[in-house]
Each structure stands twice: as structure tokens, then as C-alpha cells.
Design a protein around this motif. Structure first.
Motif, short mmCIF file in Angstrom:
data_model
loop_
_atom_site.label_atom_id
_atom_site.label_comp_id
_atom_site.label_asym_id
_atom_site.label_seq_id
_atom_site.Cartn_x
_atom_site.Cartn_y
_atom_site.Cartn_z
N SER A 180 0.81 -1.22 0.00
CA SER A 180 0.00 0.00 0.00
C SER A 180 0.84 1.26 0.00
N LEU A 181 2.16 1.12 -0.03
CA LEU A 181 3.06 2.27 0.11
C LEU A 181 2.87 3.26 -1.03
N SER A 182 2.74 4.54 -0.66
CA SER A 182 2.59 5.60 -1.68
C SER A 182 3.67 6.67 -1.54
N ASP A 183 4.36 6.72 -0.40
CA ASP A 183 5.35 7.78 -0.19
C ASP A 183 6.43 7.29 0.78
N VAL A 184 7.71 7.44 0.40
CA VAL A 184 8.82 7.05 1.25
C VAL A 184 9.96 8.04 1.06
N THR A 185 10.65 8.38 2.15
CA THR A 185 11.83 9.25 2.06
C THR A 185 13.07 8.44 2.43
N LEU A 186 14.13 8.61 1.62
CA LEU A 186 15.37 7.85 1.82
C LEU A 186 16.61 8.73 1.79
N GLN A 187 16.47 10.00 1.49
CA GLN A 187 17.62 10.87 1.31
C GLN A 187 18.31 11.17 2.63
N SER A 188 19.51 11.74 2.51
CA SER A 188 20.35 12.12 3.66
C SER A 188 20.72 10.92 4.51
N ASN A 189 21.03 9.80 3.84
CA ASN A 189 21.63 8.62 4.47
C ASN A 189 22.92 8.31 3.71
N ASP A 210 7.82 6.83 -8.46
CA ASP A 210 6.65 7.64 -8.14
C ASP A 210 6.35 7.65 -6.64
N LYS A 211 6.93 6.71 -5.90
CA LYS A 211 6.69 6.62 -4.45
C LYS A 211 7.80 7.25 -3.62
N VAL A 212 8.99 7.37 -4.22
CA VAL A 212 10.16 7.84 -3.47
C VAL A 212 10.28 9.36 -3.60
N THR A 213 10.09 10.06 -2.48
CA THR A 213 10.25 11.52 -2.47
C THR A 213 11.71 11.86 -2.69
N GLY A 214 12.01 12.60 -3.76
CA GLY A 214 13.39 12.96 -4.07
C GLY A 214 14.22 11.73 -4.37
N ALA A 215 13.74 10.89 -5.29
CA ALA A 215 14.44 9.64 -5.61
C ALA A 215 15.90 9.89 -5.98
N GLN A 216 16.14 10.98 -6.71
CA GLN A 216 17.49 11.30 -7.13
C GLN A 216 18.36 11.74 -5.95
N ASP A 217 17.73 12.12 -4.83
CA ASP A 217 18.46 12.61 -3.67
C ASP A 217 18.94 11.50 -2.75
N ALA A 218 18.50 10.26 -2.98
CA ALA A 218 19.03 9.13 -2.23
C ALA A 218 20.42 8.83 -2.80
N ALA A 219 21.45 9.33 -2.12
CA ALA A 219 22.78 9.36 -2.71
C ALA A 219 23.79 8.56 -1.89
#
Length: 324
Positions: A180-189, A210-219
Motif C-alpha cells: 500500500s506504500l505511496s510515499d517514502v523518504t530515503l535521502q540524507s543517508n 513515483d513513491k520515493v520523495t526525491g528519488a534522485q536525492d538518495a545518494a
């Protein structure tokens, strides 16, 4: 003959009032520190400087706010009996760990907020009973790893926040059951992009942009110079072993230790805290806070008032009997 009857009724009323006072209070209207709304079943204990969760939170509570306090640890039974909770806010505290089973009775919980604490790890299966949860906020902690399968039971979870932690990897299949996931944040790790287990996260982000907020920012890494999405198999070629991974002790080391003389084994210093645990000493889960101390003083004053009133009632009965 109404005198003794009235005196007896007075004794019963006073006894009941004292017992209620002795049991402690959470809500301000009862002498406690929290604001309680009987209509909405909300209890607000935020910004009270609490170092322990107040006792006697009403069992009917559906929303409990404990944010902006000084909670550094929780008892495993901290929320037992509160099975009607749908919302729990622990944001902006000092929690360093979560005890196993702490959320097990919160089977109706939908919203759990633990942002801005000091968590470095999570116990296995800590969220397994939260099958109705839709929102889980773990932003701004110090999480270095996630247990395998920690999110597997959260099939109704819609929002997962993991921003600004110390995560270098996630276990294989970590997000596979979040249907059911629609939004996840992964950045600043500081994602470790030199190890091949980052490829699971790379592929998952790629399939769920489409679910990952700032997908490009997960660096990658502390410098965050390259997106996880851009990592190739050649760059992530190492089989890495992390400190939290259980590994076998080489046989040569075991043999050497077994054949060593006792005189050859160096004496290792034992930290004081470990020595205390060895002796069976444990810090209490709940230390009294300043508001709780005030509640205790209130309890003593109530007790003194009770004895004054009970003495007056007894003297009244004696006086009445003498006149009779």
C-alpha cells in the motif's frame, strides 16, 4: 438516627476520594500533568519535561501526544492496556532504543511518529503487531541498520519516513511487502554504494520512482555525490560484511584460545555499567519527573486531609452517641 448514617456515608465518600488520589492522576482536572479531552479521547502530554510516561493514562484514549519531552527509554509495558490508540506521537524526545514488544498491544494504531530521537537500531519484529498502521515516521534519528523483515507485516502502510539517518544499506526484500506504500523518504543517508547489496535498493527505487520523495536525492556516502539510482554492477562489486552481521570465528583463533595458559590471557577491564548488570542492578524504567513529584506531594496532602476529616467524623459520632 440520621447522624450515624450521615457519618458513615461521609466515611465512605472520603475513603473513595483518598483511594482515587493515591492511585495517581494523569489528567490536569484530576491533579495530573496532561490535558485530557473526554469527548475526543485525546491525551496531550507534550512539552512537559517528562522523563517517564505518566501512569494511569485513560484506557479509552485514542490519541496520545508525548512529543517534545525528555524520554530516553521506554518500558516494554509502557503502552499496555492502551489498545484503542490510533495515534501515538513520540517526536522530539531522546529515545536511544525501543524495547522488544513495546508496541505489541497497539493493534489499532494507524499513525506512529518517532521523528527526531536518538535511535541507532530497531529490535527485530518491533512493528509486527501494527497491521493497521498507515503512517510511520523515523526521520532524523541515527539508525545504522534495519532488521531483516522489519516492515514485512505492514501491508497497510502508506507513508514511511527514513530521511536523515545513518543507513548504509537495507536488507534484501526490505520493502517487498509494502503493497500500500505511496510515499517514502530515503535521502540524507550515507548509502554504501561499493557493496553489491545496494543493488536491491537501486532496483527498488528505479521501479518505484513515483513513491520515493526525491528519488534522485538518495545518494551514496557522506558526500552524497552520486545517486543510488546511477550505481552500476561494476561499481557495487564488493561482498561487504557489516559490523552487525554475525560471522564465524576462525578455527585457528578458537584453538589458540583453548590452548593458552590462564597466565597468558590478559585481564580485560569490565565497564562499570556491565559490572552492575552482572550483579543484578538495573535502573528503574520510570524515574519520577518534577510534575510526578508534585503529584506525590499532592497525594500526601490529600492523605493528611483525609485523616483530619476522618477524625472529625469520628468525634462527631462520639458526640452524637453521648447526647443520645
Amino acid at each position: 438516627m440520621m447522624g450515624p448514617v450521615l457519618a458513615a456515608c461521609l466515611l465512605i465518600i472520603l475513603s473513595t476520594a483518598w483511594i482515587s488520589q493515591a492511585n495517581g492522576a494523569t489528567c490536569k482536572k484530576d491533579g495530573g500533568v496532561c490535558t485530557c479531552n473526554d469527548q475526543t479521547k485525546n491525551v496531550d502530554c507534550s512539552s512537559k519535561g517528562l522523563t517517564a510516561i505518566p501512569s494511569n493514562i485513560p484506557v479509552e484514549t485514542t490519541e496520545l501526544r508525548l512529543n517534545f519531552n525528555s524520554l530516553s527509554k521506554l518500558s516494554p509495558t509502557a503502552f499496555h492496556g492502551l489498545n484503542k490508540l490510533t495515534y501515538l506521537d513520540l517526536n522530539y524526545n531522546e529515545l536511544q532504543t525501543l524495547p522488544a514488544g513495546v508496541f505489541d498491544e497497539l493493534k489499532n494504531l494507524e499513525n506512529l511518529r518517532i521523528q527526531q530521537n536518538q535511535l541507532t537500531s530497531l529490535p527485530p519484529r518491533v512493528f509486527d503487531k501494527l497491521t493497521k498502521i498507515t503512517y510511520l515516521d523515523l526521520n532524523d534519528n541515527k539508525l545504522q541498520s534495519l532488521p531483516h523483515g522489519v516492515f514485512d507485516k505492514l501491508t497497510n502502510l502508506k507513508e514511511l519516513w527514513l530521511r536523515n539517518n545513518q543507513l548504509r544499506r537495507v536488507p534484501e526484500g526490505a520493502f517487498d511487502f509494502l503493497s500500500s506504500l505511496s510515499d517514502v523518504t530515503l535521502q540524507s543517508n550515507p548509502w554504501d554504494c561499493s557493496c553489491n547489496d545496494i543493488l536491491y535498493l537501486r532496483d527498488w527505487i528505479n521501479d518505484n520512482k513515483d513513491k520515493v520523495t526525491g528519488a534522485q536525492d538518495a545518494a551514496c556516502g557522506d558526500q552524497q555525490s552520486k545517486a543510488v539510482l546511477e550505481i552500476t554492477e561494476e561499481e557495487a562489486a564488493e561482498d561487504c560484511v557489516y559490523p552487525n552481521t554475525t560471522t564465524a570465528i576462525p578455527t585457528t583463533i578458537i584453538t589458540t584460545l583453548a590452548s593458552s595458559n590462564d597466565d597468558d590471557i590478559p585481564e580485560l577491564p569490565v565497564p562499570q555499567e556491565n559490572f552492575q548488570k552482572f550483579l543484578g542492578y538495573q535502573e528503574p524504567d520510570h524515574l519520577p519527573t518534577q510534575p510526578q513529584c508534585l503529584m506525590s506531594i499532592s497525594g500526601y496532602l490529600g492523605l493528611m486531609m483525609f485523616f483530619v476529616l476522618i477524625s472529625a467524623a469520628i468525634l462527631y459520632v462520639i458526640h452524637f452517641l453521648k447526647k443520645a
